[in-house]
Motif scaffolding. Structure first.
Motif, PDB file in Angstrom:
ATOM      1  N   ASP A 161     -20.645  86.469  47.442  1.00  0.00           N
ATOM      2  CA  ASP A 161     -21.254  85.143  47.509  1.00  0.00           C
ATOM      3  C   ASP A 161     -22.741  85.262  47.795  1.00  0.00           C
ATOM      4  N   ILE A 162     -23.545  84.338  47.131  1.00  0.00           N
ATOM      5  CA  ILE A 162     -24.987  84.260  47.360  1.00  0.00           C
ATOM      6  C   ILE A 162     -25.245  83.003  48.195  1.00  0.00           C
ATOM      7  N   PHE A 163     -25.945  83.173  49.350  1.00  0.00           N
ATOM      8  CA  PHE A 163     -26.234  82.060  50.251  1.00  0.00           C
ATOM      9  C   PHE A 163     -27.749  81.898  50.388  1.00  0.00           C
ATOM     10  N   VAL A 164     -28.193  80.599  50.659  1.00  0.00           N
ATOM     11  CA  VAL A 164     -29.566  80.306  51.051  1.00  0.00           C
ATOM     12  C   VAL A 164     -29.546  79.948  52.535  1.00  0.00           C
ATOM     13  N   ARG A 165     -30.519  80.504  53.251  1.00  0.00           N
ATOM     14  CA  ARG A 165     -30.598  80.225  54.681  1.00  0.00           C
ATOM     15  C   ARG A 165     -31.168  78.814  54.895  1.00  0.00           C
ATOM     16  N   GLY A 166     -30.886  78.204  56.017  1.00  0.00           N
ATOM     17  CA  GLY A 166     -31.362  76.858  56.300  1.00  0.00           C
ATOM     18  C   GLY A 166     -32.802  76.826  56.770  1.00  0.00           C
ATOM     19  N   ASN A 167     -33.430  75.605  56.624  1.00  0.00           N
ATOM     20  CA  ASN A 167     -34.779  75.317  57.139  1.00  0.00           C
ATOM     21  C   ASN A 167     -35.830  76.296  56.597  1.00  0.00           C
ATOM     22  N   GLN A 168     -35.878  76.434  55.281  1.00  0.00           N
ATOM     23  CA  GLN A 168     -36.841  77.344  54.659  1.00  0.00           C
ATOM     24  C   GLN A 168     -38.161  76.658  54.326  1.00  0.00           C
ATOM     25  N   GLY A 169     -38.185  75.303  54.353  1.00  0.00           N
ATOM     26  CA  GLY A 169     -39.448  74.581  54.093  1.00  0.00           C
ATOM     27  C   GLY A 169     -39.991  74.816  52.686  1.00  0.00           C
ATOM     28  N   PHE A 170     -39.123  74.602  51.685  1.00  0.00           N
ATOM     29  CA  PHE A 170     -39.561  74.795  50.294  1.00  0.00           C
ATOM     30  C   PHE A 170     -40.629  73.776  49.909  1.00  0.00           C
ATOM     31  N   VAL A 171     -41.632  74.222  49.229  1.00  0.00           N
ATOM     32  CA  VAL A 171     -42.680  73.339  48.699  1.00  0.00           C
ATOM     33  C   VAL A 171     -42.746  73.598  47.166  1.00  0.00           C
ATOM     34  N   TYR A 172     -42.403  72.538  46.463  1.00  0.00           N
ATOM     35  CA  TYR A 172     -42.331  72.687  44.990  1.00  0.00           C
ATOM     36  C   TYR A 172     -43.680  73.091  44.404  1.00  0.00           C
ATOM     37  N   ASP A 173     -44.734  72.482  44.971  1.00  0.00           N
ATOM     38  CA  ASP A 173     -46.064  72.777  44.411  1.00  0.00           C
ATOM     39  C   ASP A 173     -46.507  74.190  44.712  1.00  0.00           C
ATOM     40  N   THR A 174     -45.917  74.790  45.749  1.00  0.00           N
ATOM     41  CA  THR A 174     -46.280  76.175  46.089  1.00  0.00           C
ATOM     42  C   THR A 174     -45.480  77.172  45.259  1.00  0.00           C
ATOM     43  N   GLN A 175     -44.159  76.978  45.191  1.00  0.00           N
ATOM     44  CA  GLN A 175     -43.292  77.884  44.430  1.00  0.00           C
ATOM     45  C   GLN A 175     -42.111  77.082  43.922  1.00  0.00           C
ATOM     46  N   LYS A 176     -41.954  77.078  42.604  1.00  0.00           N
ATOM     47  CA  LYS A 176     -40.912  76.262  41.992  1.00  0.00           C
ATOM     48  C   LYS A 176     -39.634  77.054  41.780  1.00  0.00           C
ATOM     49  N   GLN A 177     -39.716  78.414  41.721  1.00  0.00           N
ATOM     50  CA  GLN A 177     -38.576  79.216  41.304  1.00  0.00           C
ATOM     51  C   GLN A 177     -38.517  80.494  42.124  1.00  0.00           C
ATOM     52  N   TYR A 178     -37.265  80.967  42.323  1.00  0.00           N
ATOM     53  CA  TYR A 178     -37.021  82.229  43.028  1.00  0.00           C
ATOM     54  C   TYR A 178     -36.069  83.066  42.191  1.00  0.00           C
ATOM     55  N   THR A 179     -36.360  84.388  42.113  1.00  0.00           N
ATOM     56  CA  THR A 179     -35.509  85.317  41.354  1.00  0.00           C
ATOM     57  C   THR A 179     -34.850  86.272  42.331  1.00  0.00           C
ATOM     58  N   ILE A 180     -33.501  86.317  42.304  1.00  0.00           N
ATOM     59  CA  ILE A 180     -32.722  87.192  43.192  1.00  0.00           C
ATOM     60  C   ILE A 180     -32.160  88.316  42.335  1.00  0.00           C
ATOM     61  N   ASP A 181     -32.547  89.604  42.640  1.00  0.00           N
ATOM     62  CA  ASP A 181     -32.097  90.777  41.910  1.00  0.00           C
ATOM     63  C   ASP A 181     -30.903  91.355  42.630  1.00  0.00           C
ATOM     64  N   VAL A 182     -29.717  91.292  41.970  1.00  0.00           N
ATOM     65  CA  VAL A 182     -28.469  91.729  42.584  1.00  0.00           C
ATOM     66  C   VAL A 182     -28.040  93.030  41.922  1.00  0.00           C
ATOM     67  N   GLU A 183     -27.669  94.094  42.738  1.00  0.00           N
ATOM     68  CA  GLU A 183     -27.186  95.364  42.234  1.00  0.00           C
ATOM     69  C   GLU A 183     -25.806  95.648  42.775  1.00  0.00           C
ATOM     70  N   CYS A 184     -24.860  96.004  41.871  1.00  0.00           N
ATOM     71  CA  CYS A 184     -23.492  96.333  42.261  1.00  0.00           C
ATOM     72  C   CYS A 184     -23.211  97.754  41.791  1.00  0.00           C
ATOM     73  N   GLU A 185     -22.640  98.673  42.670  1.00  0.00           N
ATOM     74  CA  GLU A 185     -22.449 100.064  42.309  1.00  0.00           C
ATOM     75  C   GLU A 185     -21.139 100.595  42.853  1.00  0.00           C
ATOM     76  N   ASP A 186     -20.564 101.624  42.032  1.00  0.00           N
ATOM     77  CA  ASP A 186     -19.444 102.397  42.548  1.00  0.00           C
ATOM     78  C   ASP A 186     -20.027 103.714  43.047  1.00  0.00           C
ATOM     79  N   LEU A 187     -19.220 104.793  43.108  1.00  0.00           N
ATOM     80  CA  LEU A 187     -19.726 106.043  43.683  1.00  0.00           C
ATOM     81  C   LEU A 187     -20.689 106.770  42.730  1.00  0.00           C
ATOM     82  N   ARG A 188     -20.673 106.438  41.384  1.00  0.00           N
ATOM     83  CA  ARG A 188     -21.506 107.172  40.417  1.00  0.00           C
ATOM     84  C   ARG A 188     -22.645 106.327  39.872  1.00  0.00           C
TER      85      ARG A 188
END
Length: 1151
Positions: A646-673
């Motif tokens: 699951d991907i969660f956003v923490r509370g009370n981050q104070g987003f400002v649209y005019d400052t930053q409109k978008q966020y990119t989350i890079d997720v990596e999933c791996e086995d032993l190799r």
């Protein structure tokens, strides 16, 4: 113009002796220079002859009068004369030109054509003569002397001498006439080709060459003198025939004969006739040749007889030319006059040293020598022959005992003793006698020999067999058979294993075979390998196998494949092949639902689940997902199942649209190799900006109808918060012709665009509510009714104007294009040089360039004109520069009279018809050719291509059916470039070429003596093959006795009696000759016998004949005559009745 040109020459040996000759070198004028000053008076008498003895009228040199200038006070003709003083008052008239005055009171010129000119000599006098009224004027001041005769009303002819002693001798007379004398042309020889003769074909009296000289002066024809300048006793020049003749036989050599040609004015040129006398070479008839002799031939032997001849010298002397060391010589054969080739004494021939000799025989006729080649071939003693070679043999490379490989078969023509050896000798092979007989030679393999195919797979032995003199050598080839290496049957091959394999494992079993089953085979890896090994497979330990070593760690990403080189061999040879081992890759886990995104309001304050990531793994390995970059805003947490996070956003981050409109989350999933990664995007939602209601949009604007300031489009928009909005505008063009009202959104035209060519603009409209701005909405404005500028197709053009075009001719049409098809264009022009306006005009409505005058290359002062033409559609203009180059052209021949007609009488083929007297011009003076085209009648006439005279090509006979009497032809004249046509109407007249022919040679008619006068006795008939008027025949009698007044013949051949025959004794026979005459006068005759029968003989027969001689007693006549009369009577009654009824009707109408 008429010419009477004669000369007085004293002939001596075929040549003339002229007066003292001083040749003219330039044109010279003789006579009065100012003609119009000598116009005061004119001789009034009839038949005046004037001989002007004044020095100014004496000709200064020898030449031709090419032009007369004169002044006359009335129209008419005058004889311009040249006189030559004989002695005292005797003068010879040299020649006369008739001058015609057409322009009284003015100076006139008359040019004399070449061929009609008078030749004058130094001190010849000028004269004038008229048989009627004298027309040349004269002046009596400052003149000279003259001799004048009156009453000479007959033509004065040349060359007789005239006695001028009766003439009056007057002074101070100057006549208005002047002659221009031109030099005579220098005569030249036609080409004098070199003449070559052989000495055996030159005889005394032979004509070597005929000399031809030419002169451009037509008057010099037959007046040229040719002289031979070179002194020679062998040749002479014959004046009478212009031939060079042999007077004595010349020896061999070159003779250059100098020739000079001279005209009567002593103008001359010289040339050289080269005559070469060649010696006819002697001939050796039977050389080159070849003779063959045995090498054992004895010395002093005659081996060849020479056949040499010469047309002049006999016998010839022959000898050997050079040839030192050649054991042969040439000398006279004893007891003959022939020469022969002999072998020198003491000579022994050897074929091996000299298989042949080349002897050059030289024969001499005292002038020249000729050589012939005799090839002497030596026939050698025969060498022995090896019959069984070349040959070959094959055997295994493992053979090593003494072995007979081949038996040599030899023959010798002479039966000599023969021995054989190897050449060169060999350690491996040998040639020797074959035991036990020791008669034949054989080729042997030496025992104990070690052979190796890979080192030497074939041997070529040269066997030499010889007798005491010569030998024969042939080749014996030995081919080794190679021992075959083992074969790896299972390779090359590819095996695949998992990269997770770690235990000692058999990967591949080798299949190896060897043709030689006894050979022991061993196999190894070519190089040491830490991962793989090659060994025999337990428990049998027979086959080899490739094994993966235990404890090995494989990694596909590092090495996905291994290539193992394997070598197997027996005791002699090895083979190598490859086993490829491919690793099977362990696949990584896969994030199945990324990339993905979600929207959150910019005011979110609580921790929230944004998304659940799902993962799969092919091998069900344990998978762990993490953030690639640590984040204080977002975090990951294991999901409810093994492969969910699951991907969660923490509370009370104070987003400002005019400052930053978008966020990119890079997720990596791996086995032993291995691992997989992807992105999750978070977008903030902001307060909504205003929005356009009528954009994007398009509109059109007329370039011609819309004016500056006119609104073309109004922008509308809405704002969710109903804030006041303002508009701004940019454009794709740096200078758009539009502006926008920032409050109302109205877009208007800021300037006139009538002459602009831009087809459209992209207007970018932005709207702002003070906080949010909406940009980049487009209004596409398309401009219609654009006035496109006219455009000349070529801005620069060069045209050639051929001379000869007439006034008003079209020269060039400039091509102007305009996308506005309805635009009307006007054209203006400027000229360089300005004089171009005199010669060329440009139509203001079409731009067409035409000639304003007739174009004549010779009279136009400029040959190139530049015309700058401007084309306008009232709003816009374009310009083209057109260069006109005047080009001189070949003037075509032209008939000045197009239609000709004449008549010709039918005649035989080749007969020339009358001269049509064509009238044509050829301004360039080119030679012209004539041809004729008579359509379907072409082929009946031939035409002389140079004169245009027509002739019959076949026998033309109008009496032949189908022959036409009218030929309509086209006559073409050409100078090989241009052609013109005239039309010829030829009427072929029938010639009376056939005489009448009677159908019978004689006629016999019977008439009784009681027949009435005028009785028709009989009819004769003749035919004429002429058609038309010449085919008409009339008849008349030529009676031969005293009773010729008894009978007559009508023009159509009917004979009748003119008088009563009652007194004629029965049995009387009259002989009449009847003439048949056609209208052209040709005639023929026949004999007519008129018999007065005896009444007691065959009365009925004669009664019958006489009974039908009268019209009304001839019953067939009555058969048609009576009905005809009835019809005519009835017709007359009907006509009279009709007239009567019509008259009565008219009378009643009047009443």
């Amino acid at each position: 113009m008429r010419l009477g040109s004669n000369f007085l020459y004293i002939y001596f040996k075929g040549w003339w002796m002229a007066p003292t000759v001083t040749s003219c070198t330039t044109d010279r004028d003789t006579g009065t220079q100012d003609l119009e000053n000598a116009d005061d008076n004119r001789d009034q008498e009839t038949g005046v002859a004037i001989l002007i003895t004044r020095n100014g009228y004496k000709f200064p040199c020898c030449g031709f009068i090419r032009r007369w200038r004169f002044h006359a006070d009335m129209n008419g003709n005058i004889d311009a004369q040249v006189w030559r003083l004989d002695a005292g008052s005797s003068y010879t008239l040299v020649g006369t030109n008739v001058l015609t005055a057409n322009n009284p009171g003015n100076e006139e010129n008359e040019n004399i054509a070449n061929g009609d000119r008078i030749r004058v000599y130094k001190d010849d006098y000028m004269g004038l003569h008229s048989t009627g009224t004298f027309i040349i004027t004269h002046d009596t001041q400052n003149g000279g002397s003259r001799l004048k005769l009156s009453g000479v009303t007959s033509a004065m002819t040349s060359p007789p001498s005239y006695d001028w002693s009766p003439a009056s001798n007057d002074n101070n007379y100057q006549y208005a006439i002047r002659a221009t004398t031109t030099p005579s042309e220098i005569p030249t020889f036609s080409a004098l080709p070199d003449v070559t003769r052989y000495n055996d074909e030159v005889l005394v009296g032979d004509i070597v060459f005929t000399v031809t000289a030419t002169d451009d002066d037509l008057e010099d024809a037959n007046e040229l003198q040719i002289t031979l300048n070179s002194g020679t006793t062998y040749f002479e020049y014959l004046n009478s025939t212009n031939e060079i003749r042999v007077v004595s036989v010349p020896p061999v050599g070159v003779y250059n004969l100098g020739l000079t040609v001279t005209d009567p004015c002593d103008r001359s040129s010289s040339s050289t006739q080269k005559i070469t006398i060649l010696n006819r070479l002697p001939v050796i008839n039977n050389l080159p040749s070849t003779v063959s002799i045995l090498e054992d031939t004895p010395d002093n032997t005659l081996i060849f007889t020479i056949n040499a001849t010469d047309t002049v010298t006999d016998p010839l002397t022959c000898d050997k030319a050079g040839g030192g060391g050649i054991p042969f010589s040439v000398s006279v054969i004893p007891s003959t006059t022939d020469n022969g080739v002999f072998m020198d004494p003491g000579v022994t021939l050897n074929y091996d040293n000299n298989p042949s000799y080349t002897l050059t025989v030289r024969c001499d006729d005292d002038d020249d020598t000729v050589d012939g080649v005799l090839t002497i071939s030596i026939i050698p003693n025969q060498a022995p022959v090896i019959n069984s070679l070349p040959d070959s043999v094959s055997f295994l490379e493992d053979v090593n005992n003494n072995t007979l490989l081949h038996t040599i078969n030899i023959t010798d023509f002479e039966g000599d003793s023969v021995s054989c050896t190897l050449n060169p000798i060999s350690d491996i092979f040998d040639v020797s006698l074959i035991p036990p007989l020791n008669v034949e030679y054989g080729i042997f393999l030496t025992g104990g020999t070690t052979l190796d195919y890979d080192t030497t797979n074939s041997y070529s032995l040269s066997a030499k067999c010889e007798d005491q003199r010569r030998s024969d050598t042939e080749t014996f080839t030995i081919n080794l058979i190679r021992n075959t290496p083992p074969v790896i049957n299972s390779l090359p091959y590819t095996e695949s294993i998992s990269e997770d394999l770690m235990t000692n494992t058999l990967i591949h079993t080798l299949n190896v075979t060897d043709v030689n089953t006894a050979d022991i085979i061993t196999c190894t890896l070519n190089s040491q390998n830490a991962l793989f090994e090659l060994s025999k497979i337990s428990p049998a330990l027979v086959e080899y196998g490739v094994f993966l070593k235990g404890g090995t760690v494989l990694n596909y990403d590092i090495t996905p494949s291994y290539s193992l080189g394997i070598e197997c061999g027996d005791h002699r040879r090895k083979v190598t092949d490859v086993l490829t081992v491919d690793l099977i890759r362990n696949e990584p886990p896969t994030i199945v639902n990324l990339p993905m995104s979600c929207d959150i309001p910019e005011s979110i304050a609580t921790e929230s689940l944004l998304y659940t990531v799902s993962v799969t793994d092919p091998t069900n390995d344990s998978v762990t997902c993490t953030l690639v970059a640590a984040s204080s805003i977002y975090f990951l947490q294991s999901g409810s199942t093994q492969f969910e996070t699951d991907i969660f956003v923490r509370g009370n981050q104070g987003f400002v649209y005019d400052t930053q409109k978008q966020y990119t989350i890079d997720v990596e999933c791996e086995d032993l190799r291995r691992s997989d990664s992807s992105y999750f995007y978070v977008y903030l939602l902001r307060n909504m900006p205003p929005s356009f209601t009528n954009l994007q949009a398009k509109t059109t604007v007329s370039a011609q109808a819309v004016v500056a300031g006119q609104v073309i489009y109004t922008i509308t928009s809405v704002d969710p918060e109903n804030d006041n909005v303002q508009y701004t505008m940019t454009s794709s063009s740096a200078t758009p012709p539009f502006s926008i009202n920032q409050n109302t959104g109205a877009i208007s035209l800021s300037r006139s665009i009538k002459t602009e060519l831009e087809i459209g603009y992209e207007l970018y409209i932005s709207v702002s509510d003070g906080r949010n701005t909406v940009t980049s909405r487009t209004l596409s404005v398309r401009i219609i009714d654009i006035n496109h500028p006219p455009k000349f197709v070529n801005s620069i053009q060069t045209e050639v104007v051929l001379e000869g075009i007439s006034i008003g001719s079209s020269i060039f049409q400039p091509s102007i294009s305009d996308e506005d098809l309805l635009d009307v264009h006007t054209f203006l022009v400027s000229y360089s040089p300005p004089e171009g306006a005199v010669y060329f005009g440009v139509d203001t409505s079409s731009g067409l360039i035409t000639s304003l005058v007739d174009i004549d290359y010779e009279t136009i002062p400029y040959k190139t004109f530049l015309l700058t033409i401007t084309g306008s559609d009232t709003l816009m203009v374009d310009t083209t520069n057109i260069t006109l180059n005047i080009q001189n052209v070949n003037e075509p021949p032209k008939f000045t009279k197009k239609n000709y007609a004449f008549s010709a009488t039918e005649n035989s083929g080749g007969t020339v018809l009358q001269n049509p007297y064509y009238q044509f011009t050829e301004e360039d003076g080119d030679s012209v050719k004539f041809s004729v085209d008579c359509g379907t009648e072409t082929g009946l006439l031939d035409i002389d291509s140079s004169t245009g005279f027509l002739s019959y090509s076949i026998d033309y006979d109008l009496d032949v059916i189908g022959s036409t009497a009218q030929l309509i032809c086209k006559v073409h004249i050409t100078d090989n470039e241009y052609i013109d046509t005239a039309y010829l109407n030829i009427t072929i007249l029938d010639d009376n070429d056939n005489a009448p022919v009677f159908q019978q040679n004689e006629y016999t008619f019977f008439v009784t003596s009681i027949s009435s006068v005028g009785t028709a006795i009989g009819n004769v008939e003749a035919t004429d093959n002429d058609i038309g008027v010449y085919g008409n025949i009339i008849y008349h009698l030529a009676q031969e006795d005293i009773n010729n007044g008894l009978f007559s013949v009508s023009v159509d051949g009917f004979i009748s009696s003119k008088q009563s025959l009652e007194n004629i004794i029965p049995g009387t026979i009259f002989n009449l000759t009847v003439h048949a005459v056609d209208s052209g006068g040709n005639e023929n005759t026949t004999l007519v016998y008129i018999v007065i029968p005896d009444k007691d003989v065959a009365t009925n027969v004669y009664r019958d004949k006489i009974y039908y001689k009268t019209f009304f007693s001839f019953s067939p006549n009555m058969a048609w005559f009576v009905p005809l009369m009835m019809v005519l009577l009835i017709t007359a009654c009907v006509v009279l009745h009709t007239i009567y009824k019509g008259y009565c009707a008219c009378s009643k109408t009047e009443k």
